[in-house]
Design a protein around this motif. Structure first.
Motif: not given
Lengths: 337, 337
Positions: B5, B10-11, B52-58
């Motif tokens: 990382p 993070p996004p 998905a593009e940014l790799g963001y999850v709630p």
């Protein structure tokens, strides 16, 4: 007798601050222990008393929103039955992590396929993930990193791109059993393969390790003995041993070996005169059997050293992923081989 | 190959909103699946693609700050060895909770004494806590409720004030073994007591249940046979059986009974002619022994019904705490008694 919770909102740090007559920042300093020497002992005591009176405890989630991560180390669970060696390893690891200020949680069986497990774990914003089963894909590792997980470890038989790999090379277990059977003159070898699909990740490399040992000794082909954990299946496996004329069997582990031993004896096949038998795990029950069961003893490192490694990589997540071997094996010959 | 990382933050959902050209509320609606019909399919897809593009999850923690709690069901772990019956029960329960939208986490060994475990658990703001060991005090239950946990369950041998009690009455296990030994004419009874202090919570009520059965049959005093899981300890326990003239022994469980059986046989005491022996757990290994081991079979309810109960009490936390019995026992006589 305490009552069921009222529908009222739980107390907040603002409520504590009001009751103690201090600022919210002071409440946070005291209860999260981040104040250093900045808050006097009397004030600390007032804040703690107010928190106790209201039933307030700091919210890990609030800390994690500020930090972008929690102090959680998530242990991605397995759906496979886990033996005593592994239970003890996890227990030690969880204790060692707690002493370093982490909260370790076991997530249980992996949800879904592909990157779904990683996505579910990422929602908890763990500082580190240690995943037991081979369920993490490189995309899943990437997703964890991008959502803020600082250290991703896999624990299994093969590395996954991007993650630190803790390898338990199960081929060594089969190789040790095979080398012993070959060294004691056995040439027609068989290997028990549990029917439980959750054990494939262990049984396949154990078989491969034994086959490699047999090939290098120019022994014949190695037969497989499928076995589910029932007496009927044991009887079928014992009959297969007899029909194939096997003279040496690696029983997968001590429990499966115990089942096969009983079935061989019930069929009148002497162990070890007719068939030599080796288990794995070095359970006490192997010593209680007659003949006493030969076994492959395995050791994992203590939880302290792994907790230290996890802590170091959380502190410096740019550390290049490396592969580390955890497992050491040793054959213990007894009376069954 | 994914990289370790980056040190970058993070996004966030704001990044996703910017990339998708929507509001942060829309991002939250879509990714937390709380939109109902309010967001069109095209927008949904755009948000998901951006995430998905940014790799963001709630972030579960952000949801929990809004709701005052997470969707986490915390299973307060045990430091005691857990048998296959219980592992299977937990595995089923975790699956059933996940199907209802909860994240279940196992907390591992309980930290500290008094209300410390409850305090540590409360920091994770679980919606429900199910605590295995008898480590929850009434004060701990109260603390959990006041900090927002909606459902507190204890799983053990006795209820705790304020919590819903799931009882596994271990006295029934000892009573079943005792009733069988008495019905088959045994009068000088002994009970194996494992040295592992983590097993006290099971062994003490099993002994009490057997003693009650013996008292109501006007049998003599019931002797205790301390046993740690070693061959030397087994030999000492077998000698004690002989010296006390015992004619019936409840072996605590199948594994301890297996150890004692081997030790009795090595000492020349015939089972069952001289000493009848009963285990518990109904493990396969009991059927593999000669003589086949009599045992107390136990069943727990499936995970679905308990998950439904937990869900109902989270929905209505004012439900009055009740006591429910989970365990049913049945004696399976074989050749050792």
């Amino acid at each position: 007798m305490s009552n069921p919770p009222a529908a009222a909102t739980p107390p907040t740090s603002a409520d504590v601050a009001r009751l103690a007559g201090v600022s919210r920042a002071t409440v946070s300093f005291v209860l999260n222990d981040t104040a250093g020497g900045r808050v006097g002992e009397q004030t600390r005591q007032r804040v703690r008393a107010a928190a106790a009176e209201l039933g307030y405890v700091p919210h890990a989630a609030a800390r994690s929103l500020r930090a972008g991560r929690t102090g959680v180390v998530l242990l991605g669970g397995s759906s496979a039955p886990i033996g005593p060696l592994f239970s003890e390893f996890y227990r030690e690891l969880q204790g060692a992590l707690r002493r370093r200020g982490y909260t370790s949680v076991l997530y249980g069986p992996s949800p879904g396929e592909g990157d779904e497990p990683a996505r579910a774990w990422a929602e908890l914003r763990p500082a580190a993930v240690l995943c037991l089963e081979p369920v993490l894909t490189p995309a899943g590792v990437d997703l964890l990193h991008r959502s803020g997980t600082r250290a991703v470890f896999t624990l299994g038989t093969a590395p996954v791109a991007g993650a630190h790999a803790l390898i338990m090379d199960q081929r060594e277990v089969g190789a040790a059993a095979g080398a012993h059977l070959l060294a004691t003159g056995r040439r027609r070898l068989g290997v028990v393969i549990p029917a439980d699909p959750g054990l494939d990740q262990f049984s396949a490399p154990r078989l491969a390790g034994l086959r490699a040992a047999a090939a290098s000794a120019l022994a014949g082909p190695v037969e497989t003995l499928p076995l589910d954990f029932t007496e009927a299946s044991g009887a079928a496996a014992a009959a297969r041993c007899r029909d194939l004329g096997l003279d040496g069997v690696f029983g997968y582990n001590d429990e499966y070996a115990m089942l096969l031993l009983r079935s061989l004896q019930d069929l009148g096949l002497d162990v070890p005169a007719r068939v030599a038998l080796v288990g794995a795990d070095d359970l006490l029950l192997g010593r209680l059997l007659r003949p006493r069961l030969s076994t492959v003893h395995m050791t994992l490192p203590g939880g302290e050293s792994l907790a230290t490694l996890i802590d170091e990589i959380i502190a410096d997540p740019t550390t290049t992923p490396a592969t580390r071997n955890l497992l050491t094996v040793r054959l213990i010959p007894r009376d069954s081989s």
